[in-house]
Design an enzyme around this catalytic site. Structure first.
Site, PDB file in Angstrom:
ATOM      1  N   SER A 144       1.120  -1.151  -0.114  1.00  0.00           N
ATOM      2  CA  SER A 144      -0.066  -0.024  -0.050  1.00  0.00           C
ATOM      3  C   SER A 144       0.926   1.191  -0.076  1.00  0.00           C
ATOM      4  CB  SER A 144      -0.778   0.035   1.305  1.00  0.00           C
ATOM      5  OG  SER A 144      -1.366   1.246   1.315  1.00  0.00           O
ATOM      6  N   TYR A 158      -1.939  -0.310   9.923  1.00  0.00           N
ATOM      7  CA  TYR A 158      -1.845  -0.794   8.637  1.00  0.00           C
ATOM      8  C   TYR A 158      -0.763  -0.542   7.643  1.00  0.00           C
ATOM      9  CZ  TYR A 158      -4.142  -0.990   3.887  1.00  0.00           C
ATOM     10  OH  TYR A 158      -4.531  -1.298   2.432  1.00  0.00           O
TER      11      TYR A 158
HETATM   12  N1  LIG Z   1      -8.517  -0.720  -1.964  1.00  0.00           N
HETATM   13  C1  LIG Z   1      -7.626   0.121  -1.728  1.00  0.00           C
HETATM   14  O1  LIG Z   1      -7.756   1.311  -1.889  1.00  0.00           O
HETATM   15  C2  LIG Z   1      -6.153  -0.604  -1.414  1.00  0.00           C
HETATM   16  C3  LIG Z   1      -5.297   0.600  -1.174  1.00  0.00           C
HETATM   17  C4  LIG Z   1      -4.087  -0.022  -1.040  1.00  0.00           C
HETATM   18  C5  LIG Z   1      -3.793  -1.351  -0.888  1.00  0.00           C
HETATM   19  N2  LIG Z   1      -4.822  -2.502  -0.997  1.00  0.00           N
HETATM   20  C6  LIG Z   1      -4.448  -3.626  -0.661  1.00  0.00           C
HETATM   21  O2  LIG Z   1      -5.096  -4.351  -1.619  1.00  0.00           O
HETATM   22  C7  LIG Z   1      -5.277  -5.700  -1.146  1.00  0.00           C
HETATM   23  C8  LIG Z   1      -6.707  -5.887  -1.668  1.00  0.00           C
HETATM   24  O3  LIG Z   1      -7.633  -4.885  -1.281  1.00  0.00           O
HETATM   25  P1  LIG Z   1      -9.144  -4.712  -1.662  1.00  0.00           P
HETATM   26  O4  LIG Z   1      -9.222  -3.292  -1.750  1.00  0.00           O
HETATM   27  O5  LIG Z   1      -9.260  -5.462  -3.063  1.00  0.00           O
HETATM   28  O6  LIG Z   1      -9.906  -5.377  -0.654  1.00  0.00           O
HETATM   29  P2  LIG Z   1     -11.319  -6.151  -0.592  1.00  0.00           P
HETATM   30  O7  LIG Z   1     -12.160  -5.622  -1.716  1.00  0.00           O
HETATM   31  O8  LIG Z   1     -11.546  -6.218   0.886  1.00  0.00           O
HETATM   32  O9  LIG Z   1     -10.835  -7.757  -0.912  1.00  0.00           O
HETATM   33  C9  LIG Z   1     -10.125  -8.305  -0.051  1.00  0.00           C
HETATM   34  C10 LIG Z   1      -9.780  -9.652  -0.836  1.00  0.00           C
HETATM   35  O10 LIG Z   1      -8.913 -10.430   0.259  1.00  0.00           O
HETATM   36  C11 LIG Z   1      -9.358 -11.715   0.645  1.00  0.00           C
HETATM   37  N3  LIG Z   1      -9.136 -11.823   2.242  1.00  0.00           N
HETATM   38  C12 LIG Z   1      -9.156 -11.012   2.971  1.00  0.00           C
HETATM   39  N4  LIG Z   1      -8.903 -11.802   4.187  1.00  0.00           N
HETATM   40  C13 LIG Z   1      -8.403 -12.705   3.915  1.00  0.00           C
HETATM   41  C14 LIG Z   1      -7.851 -13.873   4.579  1.00  0.00           C
HETATM   42  N5  LIG Z   1      -7.564 -13.731   6.008  1.00  0.00           N
HETATM   43  N6  LIG Z   1      -7.511 -14.894   3.863  1.00  0.00           N
HETATM   44  C15 LIG Z   1      -7.802 -15.274   2.759  1.00  0.00           C
HETATM   45  N7  LIG Z   1      -8.136 -14.103   1.810  1.00  0.00           N
HETATM   46  C16 LIG Z   1      -8.550 -12.997   2.488  1.00  0.00           C
HETATM   47  C17 LIG Z   1     -10.847 -11.551   0.321  1.00  0.00           C
HETATM   48  O11 LIG Z   1     -11.731 -12.835   0.545  1.00  0.00           O
HETATM   49  P3  LIG Z   1     -13.104 -12.962   0.929  1.00  0.00           P
HETATM   50  O12 LIG Z   1     -13.933 -12.476  -0.353  1.00  0.00           O
HETATM   51  O13 LIG Z   1     -13.271 -14.361   0.831  1.00  0.00           O
HETATM   52  O14 LIG Z   1     -13.219 -12.142   1.813  1.00  0.00           O
HETATM   53  C18 LIG Z   1     -10.967 -10.808  -0.998  1.00  0.00           C
HETATM   54  O15 LIG Z   1     -10.821 -11.391  -1.912  1.00  0.00           O
HETATM   55  C19 LIG Z   1      -5.073  -5.649   0.400  1.00  0.00           C
HETATM   56  O16 LIG Z   1      -3.968  -6.376   0.767  1.00  0.00           O
HETATM   57  C20 LIG Z   1      -5.057  -4.206   0.620  1.00  0.00           C
HETATM   58  O17 LIG Z   1      -4.365  -4.112   1.924  1.00  0.00           O
HETATM   59  C21 LIG Z   1      -5.993  -1.811  -1.122  1.00  0.00           C
END
Ligand SMILES: NC(=O)c1ccc[n+]([C@@H]2O[C@H](COP(=O)([O-])OP(=O)(O)OC[C@H]3O[C@@H](n4cnc5c(N)ncnc54)[C@H](OP(=O)(O)O)[C@@H]3O)[C@@H](O)[C@H]2O)c1
Length: 246
Positions: A144, A158
């Site tokens: 991130s 985080y």
């Molecule tokens: N969105 C942003 O603005 C942003 C910015 C910077 C970094 N990120 C990073 O990008 C990554 C994805 O974020 P996102 O925004 O796409 O999140 P999201 O929409 O909340 O999706 C999270 C994904 O990770 C899976 N997951 C969560 N906890 C898990 C666990 N304990 N074991 C296995 N799978 C798990 C979820 O599975 P389920 O569907 O089964 O729950 C889902 O597929 C994360 O690492 C996040 O920190 C996101």
């Protein structure tokens, strides 16, 4: 992959591939010709949707339930993916969670869960996957931009977990360089997913480009890092955030 011809069958395992950025990664790599395994923890419906979409487009995919907080589940997922796909050419370690609270209110339970999924889970997923990875493979983590600039109060844990990812990637890149495996970290800024639901308007105001990112834009960078063309890049953390950290 740098080690094989374009005609070779290529495979990818996406940890946390059921929603958001991970789903975009799985779909994009499938479009690029990879056979996909993806993990999920809480949304089998969403995982099945990603698999169906990939299959409908002529690709192949399977979903595996595996909690990234559970070391045994991570190992079993990599083993199952390798058994079904034959090998793991690319691993995308995307599974991650966010808990927001100021330092004086942060609970021990949330702290432990964040460390278990966002740090230990990332290290163990890489460890498990590279045991099934041929030389010349690719490791891609999703960190991130908060590793560079926390930006808002309440995000200390985080940001700490994502800084740990940026740091571990450098060391693992050195470990795996003799095998020609590259290890890189993508640092998205605010991206439109379930994780940022309800925050988009507020976040948009903080971004110089005046918009949040789309998961497909992160997917495009993942596609590049997984490609032959990216073979000279390793240990890097690439920030893609509309200029937020500037
Ligand atoms: N969105 C942003 O603005 C942003 C910015 C910077 C970094 N990120 C990073 O990008 C990554 C994805 O974020 P996102 O925004 O796409 O999140 P999201 O929409 O909340 O999706 C999270 C994904 O990770 C899976 N997951 C969560 N906890 C898990 C666990 N304990 N074991 C296995 N799978 C798990 C979820 O599975 P389920 O569907 O089964 O729950 C889902 O597929 C994360 O690492 C996040 O920190 C996101």
């Amino acid at each position: 992959m740098s080690n094989g011809s374009e005609a070779e069958h290529r495979t990818a395992l996406v940890f946390g591939g059921s929603r958001g950025i991970g789903a975009a990664a799985a779909s994009r790599l499938a479009t690029d010709g990879f056979s996909i395994a993806l993990t999920y923890v809480s949304r089998p419906d969403k995982a099945a949707e990603v698999v169906s979409t990939i299959e409908a487009a002529g690709g192949s995919a399977l979903s595996i339930k595996a909690d990234s907080a559970d070391p045994a589940a991570i190992k079993a997922a990599a083993t199952q993916a390798a058994e079904v796909l034959g090998k793991i050419d690319v691993v995308v370690v995307n599974a991650g969670i966010i808990r927001i609270a100021p330092v004086d209110a942060f609970t021990l339970e949330d702290l432990d869960q964040m460390l278990a999924v966002n740090v230990r889970g990332v290290f163990l997923a890489i460890q498990a996957a590279v045991r099934h990875m041929p030389d010349g493979g690719r490791v891609i983590t999703i960190g991130s931009n908060t590793a560079v600039r926390t930006g808002t109060p309440g995000a200390s844990v985080y940001a700490m977990t994502k800084a740990a990812v940026a740091s571990m990637v450098k060391g693992i890149a050195l470990d795996l360089a003799p095998r020609g495996i590259t290890v890189n970290n993508i640092q998205p800024g605010p991206t439109e997913t379930d994780m940022t639901a309800g925050m988009i308007e507020r976040l948009r105001e903080m971004i110089p480009l005046r918009r949040v990112g789309q998961p497909s834009e992160i997917g495009a960078l993942i596609s590049y890092l997984a490609s032959d063309q990216a073979g000279y890049m390793t240990g890097a953390s690439l920030t893609i955030d509309g200029g937020f950290v500037l």
